[in-house]
Design a protein around this motif. Sequence first.
Motif, PDB file in Angstrom:
ATOM      1  N   VAL A 268       0.660  -1.004   0.027  1.00 25.74           N
ATOM      2  CA  VAL A 268       0.071   0.216   0.185  1.00 25.74           C
ATOM      3  C   VAL A 268       0.918   1.472  -0.110  1.00 25.74           C
ATOM      4  N   THR A 269       1.810   1.006   0.854  1.00 24.12           N
ATOM      5  CA  THR A 269       2.886   2.478   0.835  1.00 24.12           C
ATOM      6  C   THR A 269       3.375   2.763  -0.433  1.00 24.12           C
ATOM      7  N   THR A 270       3.768   1.544  -1.079  1.00 22.82           N
ATOM      8  CA  THR A 270       4.371   1.809  -2.569  1.00 22.82           C
ATOM      9  C   THR A 270       3.384   2.422  -3.551  1.00 22.82           C
ATOM     10  N   VAL A 271       2.154   1.867  -3.484  1.00 20.01           N
ATOM     11  CA  VAL A 271       1.117   2.250  -4.273  1.00 20.01           C
ATOM     12  C   VAL A 271       0.939   3.971  -4.058  1.00 20.01           C
ATOM     13  N   VAL A 272       0.979   4.532  -2.634  1.00 19.61           N
ATOM     14  CA  VAL A 272       0.898   5.797  -2.186  1.00 19.61           C
ATOM     15  C   VAL A 272       1.923   6.638  -2.905  1.00 19.61           C
ATOM     16  N   THR A 273       3.101   6.224  -2.609  1.00 19.87           N
ATOM     17  CA  THR A 273       4.356   6.869  -2.685  1.00 19.87           C
ATOM     18  C   THR A 273       4.697   6.896  -4.293  1.00 19.87           C
ATOM     19  N   GLY A 274       4.339   5.826  -5.112  1.00 19.63           N
ATOM     20  CA  GLY A 274       4.663   5.869  -6.369  1.00 19.63           C
ATOM     21  C   GLY A 274       4.344   7.279  -7.091  1.00 19.63           C
ATOM     22  N   PRO A 275       3.273   7.573  -7.204  1.00 19.47           N
ATOM     23  CA  PRO A 275       3.078   8.822  -8.025  1.00 19.47           C
ATOM     24  C   PRO A 275       3.798  10.111  -7.310  1.00 19.47           C
ATOM     25  N   LEU A 276       4.009  10.016  -6.041  1.00 16.98           N
ATOM     26  CA  LEU A 276       4.696  11.099  -5.601  1.00 16.98           C
ATOM     27  C   LEU A 276       6.217  11.237  -5.931  1.00 16.98           C
ATOM     28  N   VAL A 277       6.890  10.023  -6.091  1.00 18.19           N
ATOM     29  CA  VAL A 277       7.945   9.841  -6.585  1.00 18.19           C
ATOM     30  C   VAL A 277       8.098  10.311  -8.035  1.00 18.19           C
ATOM     31  N   GLY A 278       7.205   9.865  -8.869  1.00 13.48           N
ATOM     32  CA  GLY A 278       6.997  10.110 -10.351  1.00 13.48           C
ATOM     33  C   GLY A 278       6.670  11.552 -10.509  1.00 13.48           C
ATOM     34  N   GLY A 279       6.098  12.363  -9.694  1.00 12.93           N
ATOM     35  CA  GLY A 279       5.751  13.705  -9.804  1.00 12.93           C
ATOM     36  C   GLY A 279       7.114  14.368  -9.513  1.00 12.93           C
ATOM     37  N   PHE A 280       7.919  13.954  -8.557  1.00 13.61           N
ATOM     38  CA  PHE A 280       9.084  14.904  -8.084  1.00 13.61           C
ATOM     39  C   PHE A 280      10.289  14.646  -9.417  1.00 13.61           C
ATOM     40  N   VAL A 281      10.329  13.520  -9.875  1.00 17.82           N
ATOM     41  CA  VAL A 281      11.268  13.141 -11.109  1.00 17.82           C
ATOM     42  C   VAL A 281      10.873  13.971 -12.225  1.00 17.82           C
ATOM     43  N   THR A 282       9.604  14.223 -12.496  1.00 17.20           N
ATOM     44  CA  THR A 282       8.987  15.105 -13.397  1.00 17.20           C
ATOM     45  C   THR A 282       9.115  16.630 -13.249  1.00 17.20           C
ATOM     46  N   ARG A 283       9.278  17.079 -12.089  1.00 17.80           N
ATOM     47  CA  ARG A 283       9.419  18.516 -11.692  1.00 17.80           C
ATOM     48  C   ARG A 283      10.844  18.767 -11.472  1.00 17.80           C
ATOM     49  N   TYR A 284      11.428  17.830 -10.834  1.00 13.07           N
ATOM     50  CA  TYR A 284      13.174  18.010 -10.481  1.00 13.07           C
ATOM     51  C   TYR A 284      13.846  17.104 -10.958  1.00 13.07           C
ATOM     52  N   PRO A 285      14.328  17.076 -12.338  1.00 13.06           N
ATOM     53  CA  PRO A 285      15.014  15.854 -12.817  1.00 13.06           C
ATOM     54  C   PRO A 285      16.450  16.210 -12.506  1.00 13.06           C
ATOM     55  N   PHE A 286      16.814  17.301 -12.282  1.00 13.39           N
ATOM     56  CA  PHE A 286      18.370  17.549 -11.550  1.00 13.39           C
ATOM     57  C   PHE A 286      18.587  16.956 -10.333  1.00 13.39           C
ATOM     58  N   SER A 287      17.528  16.861  -9.631  1.00 13.83           N
ATOM     59  CA  SER A 287      17.533  16.276  -8.130  1.00 13.83           C
ATOM     60  C   SER A 287      17.243  14.892  -8.062  1.00 13.83           C
ATOM     61  N   ARG A 288      17.186  14.086  -8.882  1.00 11.19           N
ATOM     62  CA  ARG A 288      16.842  12.791  -8.970  1.00 11.19           C
ATOM     63  C   ARG A 288      17.828  11.959  -7.966  1.00 11.19           C
ATOM     64  N   SER A 289      19.150  12.157  -7.998  1.00 11.21           N
ATOM     65  CA  SER A 289      19.983  11.254  -7.091  1.00 11.21           C
ATOM     66  C   SER A 289      19.855  11.889  -5.895  1.00 11.21           C
ATOM     67  N   THR A 290      19.648  13.244  -5.398  1.00 14.69           N
ATOM     68  CA  THR A 290      19.355  13.739  -4.057  1.00 14.69           C
ATOM     69  C   THR A 290      18.234  12.951  -3.672  1.00 14.69           C
ATOM     70  N   LEU A 291      17.282  12.883  -4.384  1.00 18.16           N
ATOM     71  CA  LEU A 291      15.790  11.885  -3.834  1.00 18.16           C
ATOM     72  C   LEU A 291      16.170  10.533  -3.551  1.00 18.16           C
ATOM     73  N   ILE A 292      17.247   9.975  -4.204  1.00 19.63           N
ATOM     74  CA  ILE A 292      17.531   8.416  -3.835  1.00 19.63           C
ATOM     75  C   ILE A 292      18.387   8.505  -2.461  1.00 19.63           C
ATOM     76  N   LEU A 293      19.430   9.469  -2.650  1.00 17.91           N
ATOM     77  CA  LEU A 293      20.218   9.552  -1.270  1.00 17.91           C
ATOM     78  C   LEU A 293      19.337   9.815  -0.026  1.00 17.91           C
ATOM     79  N   GLY A 294      18.228  10.793  -0.282  1.00 15.42           N
ATOM     80  CA  GLY A 294      17.380  10.725   1.134  1.00 15.42           C
ATOM     81  C   GLY A 294      16.579   9.605   1.387  1.00 15.42           C
ATOM     82  N   ILE A 295      15.968   8.783   0.410  1.00 14.03           N
ATOM     83  CA  ILE A 295      15.332   7.706   0.644  1.00 14.03           C
ATOM     84  C   ILE A 295      16.212   6.402   1.381  1.00 14.03           C
ATOM     85  N   VAL A 296      17.518   6.633   0.624  1.00 14.70           N
ATOM     86  CA  VAL A 296      18.232   5.149   1.278  1.00 14.70           C
ATOM     87  C   VAL A 296      18.813   5.720   2.854  1.00 14.70           C
TER      88      VAL A 296
END
Length: 439
Positions: A268-296
């Motif tokens: 369920v968490t994956t279902v909820v957060t998937g669109p949020l991650v997709g929206g972030f990637v679309t809006r902030y493509p330069f910060s994709r690796s920063t997002l990964i580092l934050g999640i890890v």
Amino acid sequence: MTDPRAYPLGGRRAWSVYAAAVSIYILAVFHRSSLGVAGLVAADRFDITAAQLSVFTMVQLFVYAAMQIPVGALLDRFGAKRLLAAGVTTMTLAQFGFAFARSFEAGILARVAVGVGDAMVFIPLLRIVALWFPPIRIPIVTQLTGLLGQVGALAAAAPLVAALQFWGWTPSYAAAASVGIVLGVVLVLVVRDSPYPDHELDRIKVRAIARAVRSAWNTPGTRLGLWSHFSAQFGATVFALLWGYPFLVAGQGLAPGTAGLLLMLMTVTTVVTGPLVGGFVTRYPFSRSTLILGIVGAIATVWAVVLLWPGRSPLWLLVLLVVVTAVGGPGSMVGFDLARTFNPPTRVGSATGIVNVGGFVASLSTVTLIGIVLDVVAPGGPSTYTVDSFRAAMSVQYIVWAIGVAQILRYRRTVRRDLRENDPEAYAALRAGRATVPR
């Protein structure tokens, strides 16, 4: 100018093709995850140790990872529909074999075949997304793909626990295998490789395939995608595919039903957060690796609290653990977006295959290390597992995270420097929130 496409990008025909293809991916995720809640049952059925139990998942993940680059190259050669057909056929036969297997060797052979079939599903599905949808919607549809795949993980959680309890091993796995027959027929009738009526795949020779793979590998953005996938994906995969259920039941003392619900909560968490991650990637493509580092970083922090907690962790902390760990699944999808961004369409299949190796190599390594440590600290098998046994075993994740994060930081610097020096327009576009393929 006349539109050469027979069907509009993102139209009803595109969605019907996508629905037929993604249903096979959902089934693949179910087959991949089905051992996660059946681990303790499998240990009794095959009379095996923790290390041997981990071999089931290890060989499945090893074959899956080893086939990613060949599958990416074959996709560029034969197209998505043929690979999906081969994948669903192989998985169906393999799962029937696993349903009737009685020996450890027969079970291993079946899981190898599951890995082979599973490997031929996800990358072709991403190719369908890339060809049938407009570029601006590809990141969102890619996240939707990962989200829908979690339906398979849901079915492999509490419902499979119930099926195993009421029907037993063979009927449960045989029923799951039979679904592949239906989906194979739908695939043949509905799916086509491209919306272009005269679309002919280039008959790429072996040397050309090798060049495409080599070029994709030599692209720093591909390697950044690989290590992003490596770092974010394995925690959720290891937990869902094998060791999460034993950790919750034998290590943390939860009832099987409660453990199954927590695995469903991951989905369920994956279902909820998937669109949020997709929206972030679309809006902030330069910060994709920063997002990964934050999640890890978040996943590693919560695991540290759980492992350092005296005795068994309270339920609220375990809920937090599965929620945060689950975000790594959608996060790992960012690696594929990096591969798509930094490679031309002619080698996206090869680049995607390379990226997909990352998470499953990490998962393979972690599954194996956890099994080895458990056998050392709890040689008596599942009946002797304790919270301290899993505290030692689950700590091996930090080795894998450390390797992945170091490589992300390394290739992020390389990608940004190369872009800034060699393609300032693409660099400026990424900073401005527009993902373009660098020249």
